[in-house]
Design a protein around this motif. Structure first.
Motif, PDB file in Angstrom:
ATOM      1  N   UNK A  25      -4.393  82.188  11.592  1.00  0.00           N
ATOM      2  CA  UNK A  25      -4.671  83.623  11.709  1.00  0.00           C
ATOM      3  C   UNK A  25      -4.050  84.445  10.588  1.00  0.00           C
ATOM      4  N   UNK A  26      -3.082  83.879   9.857  1.00  0.00           N
ATOM      5  CA  UNK A  26      -2.508  84.612   8.724  1.00  0.00           C
ATOM      6  C   UNK A  26      -3.498  84.738   7.571  1.00  0.00           C
ATOM      7  N   UNK A  27      -4.590  83.980   7.634  1.00  0.00           N
ATOM      8  CA  UNK A  27      -5.610  84.059   6.590  1.00  0.00           C
ATOM      9  C   UNK A  27      -6.270  85.440   6.547  1.00  0.00           C
ATOM     10  N   UNK A  28      -6.350  86.099   7.687  1.00  0.00           N
ATOM     11  CA  UNK A  28      -6.990  87.419   7.721  1.00  0.00           C
ATOM     12  C   UNK A  28      -6.309  88.390   6.773  1.00  0.00           C
ATOM     13  N   UNK A  29      -4.990  88.461   6.839  1.00  0.00           N
ATOM     14  CA  UNK A  29      -4.262  89.408   5.992  1.00  0.00           C
ATOM     15  C   UNK A  29      -4.385  89.044   4.513  1.00  0.00           C
ATOM     16  N   UNK A  82      -7.262  92.266   1.878  1.00  0.00           N
ATOM     17  CA  UNK A  82      -6.864  93.166   0.797  1.00  0.00           C
ATOM     18  C   UNK A  82      -7.378  92.645  -0.541  1.00  0.00           C
ATOM     19  N   UNK A  83      -8.274  93.430  -1.149  1.00  0.00           N
ATOM     20  CA  UNK A  83      -8.925  93.044  -2.403  1.00  0.00           C
ATOM     21  C   UNK A  83      -8.808  94.192  -3.386  1.00  0.00           C
ATOM     22  N   UNK A  84      -8.412  93.881  -4.614  1.00  0.00           N
ATOM     23  CA  UNK A  84      -8.315  94.900  -5.651  1.00  0.00           C
ATOM     24  C   UNK A  84      -9.643  94.985  -6.399  1.00  0.00           C
ATOM     25  N   UNK A  85     -10.249  96.180  -6.389  1.00  0.00           N
ATOM     26  CA  UNK A  85     -11.521  96.414  -7.072  1.00  0.00           C
ATOM     27  C   UNK A  85     -11.344  97.594  -8.015  1.00  0.00           C
ATOM     28  N   UNK A 118      -1.598 101.572  18.995  1.00  0.00           N
ATOM     29  CA  UNK A 118      -2.894 101.576  18.311  1.00  0.00           C
ATOM     30  C   UNK A 118      -2.816 100.848  16.978  1.00  0.00           C
ATOM     31  N   UNK A 119      -1.719 101.044  16.274  1.00  0.00           N
ATOM     32  CA  UNK A 119      -1.545 100.405  14.961  1.00  0.00           C
ATOM     33  C   UNK A 119      -1.470  98.887  15.092  1.00  0.00           C
ATOM     34  N   UNK A 120      -0.947  98.387  16.211  1.00  0.00           N
ATOM     35  CA  UNK A 120      -0.831  96.947  16.409  1.00  0.00           C
ATOM     36  C   UNK A 120      -2.177  96.242  16.295  1.00  0.00           C
ATOM     37  N   UNK A 121      -3.240  96.929  16.659  1.00  0.00           N
ATOM     38  CA  UNK A 121      -4.553  96.290  16.626  1.00  0.00           C
ATOM     39  C   UNK A 121      -5.037  96.034  15.199  1.00  0.00           C
ATOM     40  N   UNK A 122      -4.386  96.665  14.219  1.00  0.00           N
ATOM     41  CA  UNK A 122      -4.724  96.395  12.816  1.00  0.00           C
ATOM     42  C   UNK A 122      -3.878  95.258  12.241  1.00  0.00           C
ATOM     43  N   UNK A 123      -3.015  94.683  13.079  1.00  0.00           N
ATOM     44  CA  UNK A 123      -2.272  93.466  12.740  1.00  0.00           C
ATOM     45  C   UNK A 123      -2.977  92.325  13.467  1.00  0.00           C
ATOM     46  N   UNK A 124      -3.593  91.408  12.712  1.00  0.00           N
ATOM     47  CA  UNK A 124      -4.493  90.457  13.355  1.00  0.00           C
ATOM     48  C   UNK A 124      -3.794  89.538  14.352  1.00  0.00           C
ATOM     49  N   UNK A 125      -2.575  89.157  14.062  1.00  0.00           N
ATOM     50  CA  UNK A 125      -1.853  88.296  15.005  1.00  0.00           C
ATOM     51  C   UNK A 125      -1.659  89.025  16.329  1.00  0.00           C
TER      52      UNK A 125
END
Length: 250
Positions: A141-145, A149-152, A200-207
């Motif tokens: 699941x750490x693969x999500x983080x 995040x991609x630099x464009x 609410x912020x916890x839901x943006x942490x995939x784990x």
């Protein structure tokens, strides 16, 4: 109003208007529970005072989940889209060692799910650089983080929802999908039943997000369903009860 008073009332209609308006205001205040205006204690009429936009979502049960899963399968556009994605991710392009394969998958997800990626090549190149296949298979699941995040053009973008979709379509049982509809339903039942403790912020942490879904499944005794099935159920609830005012969210 004045013409009606002239036709049906005695006296000066201009003077009568004030009295009728006063009675009208007092009646309205009675309906909406303002007892101070009429000098007596009254119970407000609850069906009138119901808050606009209030939502009552059916309690999660085994039968409710089964009902929504049947509904999903009956919606041709949903399950055929999923079938097409399964063919792409499992049969045609299962690996992530060729930039062309990754580009096709990123582009298709972006189109089907409207994930708002305006330049897909940097995202595909980013995924290629990480050698993700072993981690996808292992359900890391750490693969999500790492993917999100991609630099464009020198600006870091956060494609969190897309990253969950990309991983989920490789390994749906280990990578549930984050989506705005799912978020709204989880917050609703947290506030209603306290099935799990999270911000609410916890839901943006995939784990944390995955842990909350597991808590949801356990709290409502839904263990007979896998996380992919729970995802389909919750997403439909969100779309039904908490619709967005713009396009397709997932």
């Amino acid at each position: 109003m004045l013409s009606a008073l002239r036709a049906h009332s005695k006296g000066d209609p201009n003077k009568l208007v004030g009295g009728y308006m006063s009675h009208g205001r007092r009646f309205r205040e009675f309906l909406f529970g303002d007892s101070s205006a009429i000098g007596i204690a009254v119970e407000p009429m609850k069906y009138i005072t119901k808050k606009k936009g209030s939502v009552q979502v059916s309690q999660p049960t085994v039968d409710e989940v089964g009902k929504y899963l049947k509904r999903w399968n009956a919606l041709e556009n949903y399950h055929l889209q999923e079938d097409a994605l399964d063919k792409l991710f499992f049969s045609l392009c299962p690996n992530n060692t060729d930039i062309s394969d990754i580009l096709i998958k990123v582009s298709t997800l972006n189109d089907f799910y409207s994930t708002n990626i305006f330049s897909v090549y940097p995202v595909a190149k980013h995924i290629l650089s990480m050698d993700v296949d072993a981690r996808l298979k292992a359900g890391d699941v750490t693969l999500i983080s790492d993917i999100q995040k991609v630099t464009i053009n020198g600006v870091e973008k956060n494609f969190y929802s897309f990253a969950t979709k990309y991983c989920s379509h490789h390994n749906p049982l280990e990578f549930p999908i984050y989506d705005s509809y799912v978020e709204k339903v989880l917050k609703y039942f947290r506030d209603k039943d306290g099935f799990s403790v999270f911000t609410n912020v916890d839901l943006k942490d995939y784990i944390r997000f995955k842990g909350v879904l597991i808590d949801f499944r356990k709290f409502y005794n839904l263990e007979q369903y896998n996380l992919k099935e729970i995802d389909k159920y919750i997403w439909q609830l969100g779309k039904e009860y908490f619709p967005n005012n713009y396009g397709k969210s997932k």
